[in-house]
Structure formats: C-alpha cells, structure tokens
Enzyme design. Structure first.
Site, PDB file in Angstrom:
ATOM      1  N   TYR A  66     -46.075 -16.584  22.616  1.00 54.87           N
ATOM      2  CA  TYR A  66     -46.643 -17.660  21.793  1.00 54.87           C
ATOM      3  C   TYR A  66     -46.989 -18.878  22.628  1.00 54.87           C
ATOM      4  CZ  TYR A  66     -46.278 -15.067  17.582  1.00 54.87           C
ATOM      5  OH  TYR A  66     -46.495 -14.108  16.629  1.00 54.87           O
ATOM      6  N   ASN A 101     -55.815 -17.264   9.919  1.00 54.93           N
ATOM      7  CA  ASN A 101     -55.631 -17.700  11.310  1.00 54.93           C
ATOM      8  C   ASN A 101     -54.515 -18.724  11.442  1.00 54.93           C
ATOM      9  OD1 ASN A 101     -57.779 -16.062  11.683  1.00 54.93           O
ATOM     10  ND2 ASN A 101     -59.282 -17.682  11.974  1.00 54.93           N
ATOM     11  N   HIS A 118     -50.919 -17.095   6.956  1.00 52.03           N
ATOM     12  CA  HIS A 118     -50.037 -16.519   7.983  1.00 52.03           C
ATOM     13  C   HIS A 118     -49.383 -17.566   8.875  1.00 52.03           C
ATOM     14  CE1 HIS A 118     -52.412 -12.476   7.573  1.00 52.03           C
ATOM     15  NE2 HIS A 118     -51.559 -12.665   6.586  1.00 52.03           N
ATOM     16  N   CYS A 129     -30.936 -23.071   9.756  1.00 54.02           N
ATOM     17  CA  CYS A 129     -30.900 -24.076   8.690  1.00 54.02           C
ATOM     18  C   CYS A 129     -32.272 -24.330   8.076  1.00 54.02           C
ATOM     19  CB  CYS A 129     -30.283 -25.385   9.195  1.00 54.02           C
ATOM     20  SG  CYS A 129     -31.367 -26.335  10.289  1.00 54.02           S
ATOM     21  N   CYS A 150     -28.452 -27.858  14.215  1.00 57.63           N
ATOM     22  CA  CYS A 150     -27.378 -26.855  14.109  1.00 57.63           C
ATOM     23  C   CYS A 150     -27.332 -25.908  15.305  1.00 57.63           C
ATOM     24  CB  CYS A 150     -27.548 -26.047  12.820  1.00 57.63           C
ATOM     25  SG  CYS A 150     -28.872 -24.826  12.908  1.00 57.63           S
ATOM     26  N   ASN A 213     -69.705 -10.500   9.259  1.00 59.57           N
ATOM     27  CA  ASN A 213     -68.928  -9.851  10.314  1.00 59.57           C
ATOM     28  C   ASN A 213     -69.887  -9.249  11.337  1.00 59.57           C
ATOM     29  OD1 ASN A 213     -66.994  -8.023  11.744  1.00 59.57           O
ATOM     30  ND2 ASN A 213     -65.653  -8.551  10.031  1.00 59.57           N
ATOM     31  N   ALA A 231     -70.515 -15.192  13.072  1.00 56.55           N
ATOM     32  CA  ALA A 231     -70.246 -16.239  12.080  1.00 56.55           C
ATOM     33  C   ALA A 231     -70.823 -17.577  12.533  1.00 56.55           C
ATOM     34  CB  ALA A 231     -68.737 -16.367  11.866  1.00 56.55           C
TER      35      ALA A 231
HETATM   36  C1  BJW Z   1     -66.504 -11.400  14.119  1.00 54.76           C
HETATM   37  C2  BJW Z   1     -66.872 -12.107  15.289  1.00 54.76           C
HETATM   38  C3  BJW Z   1     -67.838 -13.141  15.149  1.00 54.76           C
HETATM   39  C4  BJW Z   1     -65.394 -10.631  15.839  1.00 54.76           C
HETATM   40  N1  BJW Z   1     -68.352 -13.401  13.920  1.00 54.76           N
HETATM   41  N2  BJW Z   1     -67.030 -11.667  12.918  1.00 54.76           N
HETATM   42  C5  BJW Z   1     -49.082   0.136   4.512  1.00 54.76           C
HETATM   43  C6  BJW Z   1     -50.129  -0.034   3.629  1.00 54.76           C
HETATM   44  C7  BJW Z   1     -50.480  -1.293   3.135  1.00 54.76           C
HETATM   45  C8  BJW Z   1     -49.770  -2.416   3.527  1.00 54.76           C
HETATM   46  C9  BJW Z   1     -48.732  -2.256   4.412  1.00 54.76           C
HETATM   47  C10 BJW Z   1     -48.393  -0.997   4.885  1.00 54.76           C
HETATM   48  N3  BJW Z   1     -47.357  -1.130   5.738  1.00 54.76           N
HETATM   49  C11 BJW Z   1     -47.037  -2.459   5.815  1.00 54.76           C
HETATM   50  C12 BJW Z   1     -47.860  -3.145   4.991  1.00 54.76           C
HETATM   51  C13 BJW Z   1     -47.861  -4.617   4.776  1.00 54.76           C
HETATM   52  C14 BJW Z   1     -48.420  -5.359   5.968  1.00 54.76           C
HETATM   53  C15 BJW Z   1     -49.824  -4.828   6.253  1.00 54.76           C
HETATM   54  O1  BJW Z   1     -50.779  -5.203   5.642  1.00 54.76           O
HETATM   55  N4  BJW Z   1     -49.943  -3.942   7.229  1.00 54.76           N
HETATM   56  C16 BJW Z   1     -51.230  -3.293   7.524  1.00 54.76           C
HETATM   57  C17 BJW Z   1     -51.625  -3.561   8.967  1.00 54.76           C
HETATM   58  C18 BJW Z   1     -51.082  -1.834   7.223  1.00 54.76           C
HETATM   59  N5  BJW Z   1     -48.466  -6.741   5.571  1.00 54.76           N
HETATM   60  C19 BJW Z   1     -47.429  -7.551   5.727  1.00 54.76           C
HETATM   61  O2  BJW Z   1     -46.380  -7.182   6.254  1.00 54.76           O
HETATM   62  C20 BJW Z   1     -47.569  -8.952   5.174  1.00 54.76           C
HETATM   63  N6  BJW Z   1     -46.478  -9.271   4.333  1.00 54.76           N
HETATM   64  C21 BJW Z   1     -46.241  -8.622   3.197  1.00 54.76           C
HETATM   65  O3  BJW Z   1     -46.926  -7.688   2.823  1.00 54.76           O
HETATM   66  O4  BJW Z   1     -45.177  -9.118   2.505  1.00 54.76           O
HETATM   67  C22 BJW Z   1     -44.723  -8.416   1.354  1.00 54.76           C
HETATM   68  C23 BJW Z   1     -43.548  -7.569   1.712  1.00 54.76           C
HETATM   69  C24 BJW Z   1     -42.543  -8.083   2.494  1.00 54.76           C
HETATM   70  C25 BJW Z   1     -41.453  -7.283   2.806  1.00 54.76           C
HETATM   71  C26 BJW Z   1     -41.406  -5.985   2.376  1.00 54.76           C
HETATM   72  C27 BJW Z   1     -42.432  -5.474   1.597  1.00 54.76           C
HETATM   73  C28 BJW Z   1     -43.523  -6.282   1.265  1.00 54.76           C
HETATM   74  C29 BJW Z   1     -47.557  -9.961   6.302  1.00 54.76           C
HETATM   75  C30 BJW Z   1     -48.730  -9.816   7.181  1.00 54.76           C
HETATM   76  C31 BJW Z   1     -48.626 -10.769   8.366  1.00 54.76           C
HETATM   77  C32 BJW Z   1     -49.746 -10.544   9.351  1.00 54.76           C
HETATM   78  N7  BJW Z   1     -49.508 -11.250  10.529  1.00 54.76           N
HETATM   79  C33 BJW Z   1     -50.465 -11.136  11.629  1.00 54.76           C
HETATM   80  C34 BJW Z   1     -49.874 -11.398  13.002  1.00 54.76           C
HETATM   81  C35 BJW Z   1     -49.130 -12.590  13.208  1.00 54.76           C
HETATM   82  C36 BJW Z   1     -48.682 -12.628  14.639  1.00 54.76           C
HETATM   83  C37 BJW Z   1     -49.479 -13.575  15.471  1.00 54.76           C
HETATM   84  O5  BJW Z   1     -50.559 -14.042  15.151  1.00 54.76           O
HETATM   85  O6  BJW Z   1     -48.950 -13.856  16.507  1.00 54.76           O
HETATM   86  O7  BJW Z   1     -51.584 -11.984  11.349  1.00 54.76           O
HETATM   87  S1  BJW Z   1     -51.173  -9.550  11.835  1.00 54.76           S
HETATM   88  C38 BJW Z   1     -52.714 -10.135  12.425  1.00 54.76           C
HETATM   89  O8  BJW Z   1     -53.684  -9.538  11.537  1.00 54.76           O
HETATM   90  C39 BJW Z   1     -52.721 -11.656  12.158  1.00 54.76           C
HETATM   91  C40 BJW Z   1     -54.010 -11.815  11.379  1.00 54.76           C
HETATM   92  O9  BJW Z   1     -53.983 -12.980  10.575  1.00 54.76           O
HETATM   93  C41 BJW Z   1     -54.123 -10.526  10.613  1.00 54.76           C
HETATM   94  C42 BJW Z   1     -55.506 -10.198  10.141  1.00 54.76           C
HETATM   95  O10 BJW Z   1     -56.359  -9.946  11.234  1.00 54.76           O
HETATM   96  P1  BJW Z   1     -57.874 -10.394  11.162  1.00 54.76           P
HETATM   97  O11 BJW Z   1     -57.958 -11.858  11.023  1.00 54.76           O
HETATM   98  O12 BJW Z   1     -58.583  -9.589  10.164  1.00 54.76           O
HETATM   99  O13 BJW Z   1     -58.362 -10.084  12.662  1.00 54.76           O
HETATM  100  P2  BJW Z   1     -58.895  -8.699  13.288  1.00 54.76           P
HETATM  101  O14 BJW Z   1     -58.769  -8.807  14.750  1.00 54.76           O
HETATM  102  O15 BJW Z   1     -58.278  -7.525  12.645  1.00 54.76           O
HETATM  103  O16 BJW Z   1     -60.439  -8.661  12.890  1.00 54.76           O
HETATM  104  C43 BJW Z   1     -61.385  -9.542  13.434  1.00 54.76           C
HETATM  105  C44 BJW Z   1     -62.735  -9.243  12.809  1.00 54.76           C
HETATM  106  O17 BJW Z   1     -63.663 -10.229  13.250  1.00 54.76           O
HETATM  107  C45 BJW Z   1     -63.325  -7.878  13.192  1.00 54.76           C
HETATM  108  O18 BJW Z   1     -63.735  -7.224  12.004  1.00 54.76           O
HETATM  109  C46 BJW Z   1     -64.545  -8.235  14.068  1.00 54.76           C
HETATM  110  O19 BJW Z   1     -65.635  -7.337  13.902  1.00 54.76           O
HETATM  111  C47 BJW Z   1     -64.905  -9.608  13.554  1.00 54.76           C
HETATM  112  N8  BJW Z   1     -65.587 -10.502  14.511  1.00 54.76           N
HETATM  113  N9  BJW Z   1     -66.179 -11.607  16.326  1.00 54.76           N
HETATM  114  C48 BJW Z   1     -67.931 -12.648  12.840  1.00 54.76           C
HETATM  115  N10 BJW Z   1     -68.254 -13.873  16.202  1.00 54.76           N
HETATM  116 ZN    ZN Z   2     -30.991 -25.631  12.415  1.00 56.35          ZN
END
Ligand code: BJW
Ligand code: ZN
Length: 247
Positions: A66, A101, A118, A129, A150, A213, A231
């Site tokens: 990070y 993001n 996120h 805490c 803490c 996209n 975009a």
């Molecule tokens: C352009 C471009 C340009 C390029 N112009 N376009 C099975 C089935 C369904 C769901 C799940 C499952 N197993 C687990 C889950 C749940 C899980 C999930 O969805 N997983 C899937 C991957 C399968 N979700 C979660 O766990 C979420 N919580 C949740 O569901 O809680 C309920 C719960 C809790 C406990 C138990 C049970 C339920 C939390 C999700 C948190 C996601 N966090 C992240 C990472 C954080 C770490 C970090 O940043 O350091 O967040 S994952 C990562 O992906 C990040 C992003 O916000 C997220 C989405 O990605 P994004 O933004 O779409 O990026 P990309 O790279 O995928 O795509 C970029 C796009 O841009 C591409 O399409 C390019 O073509 C395009 N592009 N240049 C326009 N110039």
């Molecule tokens: Zn603390």
C-alpha cells in the site's frame, strides 16, 4: 464519437444522473487497473494481499504494497475524465458519483459527496479500537503503524474481499441507481460484487444504462449502450454536449 439518438435526447432532458466508476477511469492518470494483461492482479495474487487473513499473516508485506501504491497515487493527477465528472455535477439537479476506486482522484478533481464503495487509500484505522487515522507514520524499522491510543495494528481503510462495504454507503448508492434516469458505468470490468449489481439495478428500475470502456465487459449484454474507447476522451465530449444544451 458515435452515440444513439436515445442517449442524445436523454442528455437534453435529464436532470438525474448516477455514475459508477472503476479503475479504468484512473488508467489515463497512470494508476494501474486490477484485471487485464497489465493489471495488478496479473503480477500479484489478490488472495495474498487483499484480504484480512493475508494482512494478519503478513502486515509488513501488505503495508509495503500500500505504501508503494500510495506513492504512485500521490504523484499522479486527475485526468480529463475525472474533471468532466466534477463538472457534470453542476449541470443536473440530481447527480450521484459512486466509485470503486480508492485513489481519491475524484475528490481531487472537485467532485463532491462521492460514494466510496471500497474505501480510500488516504485513510487508515486501528483494528483493535477502530480509531481512524488520516496520516500514518512509516519508518524504516517499523513498516506497520500502531495506534496512538491502544497500540493496536493500523490497517488501510480499504474494503478487502469477504468484507462488508462501509455502512450505509451501498444503500445510498442503491437509492441513487434506483431513482436515476441515466446511469453511466465507466472503466469497470463489472466482476466485483455488490458494485457490479448497480447498473443492473438501475436498468431494472427503468434507467437508460450506458457503459464506457475500452472493451466489452461482463455486463455489456445487459446494458442499453456501450461506448468503446477511453473515458478521458469520451466523457469530456458527453459533458460538453450537456453543457451546450444547458446554454
Ligand atoms: C478503461 C480504460 C480507459 C482500462 N477508459 N475504460 C462468487 C460470486 C459472486 C461474488 C463473490 C464470489 N465470491 C466472493 C464474492 C464476493 C466478492 C466478489 O465480488 N468477488 C468476485 C471477484 C467474484 N466481493 C466482496 O468480497 C465484497 N464484499 C462483499 O461481498 O461483502 C458481503 C459479504 C461479506 C462477507 C461474507 C459474505 C458476503 C468486497 C469487494 C472488495 C473489492 N476490493 C478490491 C480490492 C481492494 C484492494 C486494493 O485496492 O488494494 O477493490 S478488488 C478490486 O476490484 C478493487 C476494485 O475496486 C474492484 C473492481 O475493479 P474494477 O474497478 O472494475 O477494475 P478492473 O481492473 O477489474 O477493470 C478495469 C476496467 O477498465 C477494464 O474493464 C478495462 O477495460 C477498463 N479500462 N482503461 C475506460 N482509459
Ligand atoms: Zn486503537
């Protein structure tokens, strides 16, 4: 830019727009996306870095990652796509910007009331805490920051896999998706839930859903229109059209 008559006429009339952004909107600023051949996850494994168990196993490694990304994000600037959205909020009565993001670039571009699904890399909090911390001191001897109240371990305020989204934020996002007339899904692969449901919720409730996209995504077959391209090139043109209509 080739847009449909429907989108053109909606841009004329609508006063209610909801936008969902993903990593692709920041790609032109120089922030890596997650998926795809050059994405972060092609080099690193999410299961080793982006979940709570991985953090507890190796907080040093997770903080190192990070801090590396924080440095990149500090050094980049919002691009024309972020700026266009910041401008669009002044052109309609009901505007909601939802982002997956964590890079803070929408806020730096001037967007207000951004719904951050996120988290935000600028913030951290104590896992014992819950105290929130805006500035973490990183030293060479101690990469993992500790709480001043803490002494618990501080973690980035980022939603990892398997974690709940911040309380109330997804509900506000769902409300906005439900009531809008035009929904824009920008730069997201739409594979991460529950964020990926928002365009589908909007469409079910009667909104016209447009995806911007570089390529087709998981939801392309379920939206009304896909604008293929950068975009940073498409959004300024759409916002300019809306501005001209407003006079
Ligand atoms: C352009 C471009 C340009 C390029 N112009 N376009 C099975 C089935 C369904 C769901 C799940 C499952 N197993 C687990 C889950 C749940 C899980 C999930 O969805 N997983 C899937 C991957 C399968 N979700 C979660 O766990 C979420 N919580 C949740 O569901 O809680 C309920 C719960 C809790 C406990 C138990 C049970 C339920 C939390 C999700 C948190 C996601 N966090 C992240 C990472 C954080 C770490 C970090 O940043 O350091 O967040 S994952 C990562 O992906 C990040 C992003 O916000 C997220 C989405 O990605 P994004 O933004 O779409 O990026 P990309 O790279 O995928 O795509 C970029 C796009 O841009 C591409 O399409 C390019 O073509 C395009 N592009 N240049 C326009 N110039
Ligand atoms: Zn603390």
């Amino acid at each position: 830019m080739n847009i449909s008559n429907k989108l053109c006429s909606l841009l004329h009339t609508t006063e209610s727009i909801c936008v969902l952004t993903g990593a692709g909107i920041s790609a032109e600023s120089g922030v890596e996306t997650f998926r795809g051949s050059n994405g972060l996850w092609s080099k690193l494994k999410p299961e080793e870095l982006a979940n709570f168990d991985a953090f507890i196993r190796n907080p040093d490694l997770v903080w190192e990652w990070y801090n590396y990304r924080k440095k990149i994000i500090h050094d980049v600037k919002p691009n024309p796509a972020h700026c266009a959205l910041a401008h669009l909020q002044d052109l309609v009565k009901d505007f909601t910007l939802i982002t997956q993001n964590i890079d803070n670039l929408h806020i730096r571009a001037g967007s207000k009331n951004v719904l951050e699904l996120h988290g935000n890399i600028e913030r951290s909090y104590c896992i014992s805490c819950g105290k929130s911390v805006t500035h973490v001191e990183v030293t060479l001897e101690n990469k993992v920051p500790h709480c001043s109240s803490c002494h618990g371990i501080i973690r980035p305020d980022i939603v990892w896999f398997g974690e709940m989204l911040p309380e109330g934020v997804f509900e506000m996002a769902t409300d906005a998706a439900t009531r809008c007339e035009l929904f824009l899904s920008i730069g997201t692969s739409a594979v991460v839930y529950p964020a990926a449901n928002l365009p589908l919720i909007a469409r079910k409730q009667g909104a016209y859903v447009v995806e911007i996209n570089m390529e087709r995504t998981e939801i392309s077959n379920s939206v009304d229109e896909t604008l293929l391209g950068k975009a940073g090139e498409i959004l300024p043109q759409l916002v300019k059209m809306k501005e001209e209509i407003k006079g």
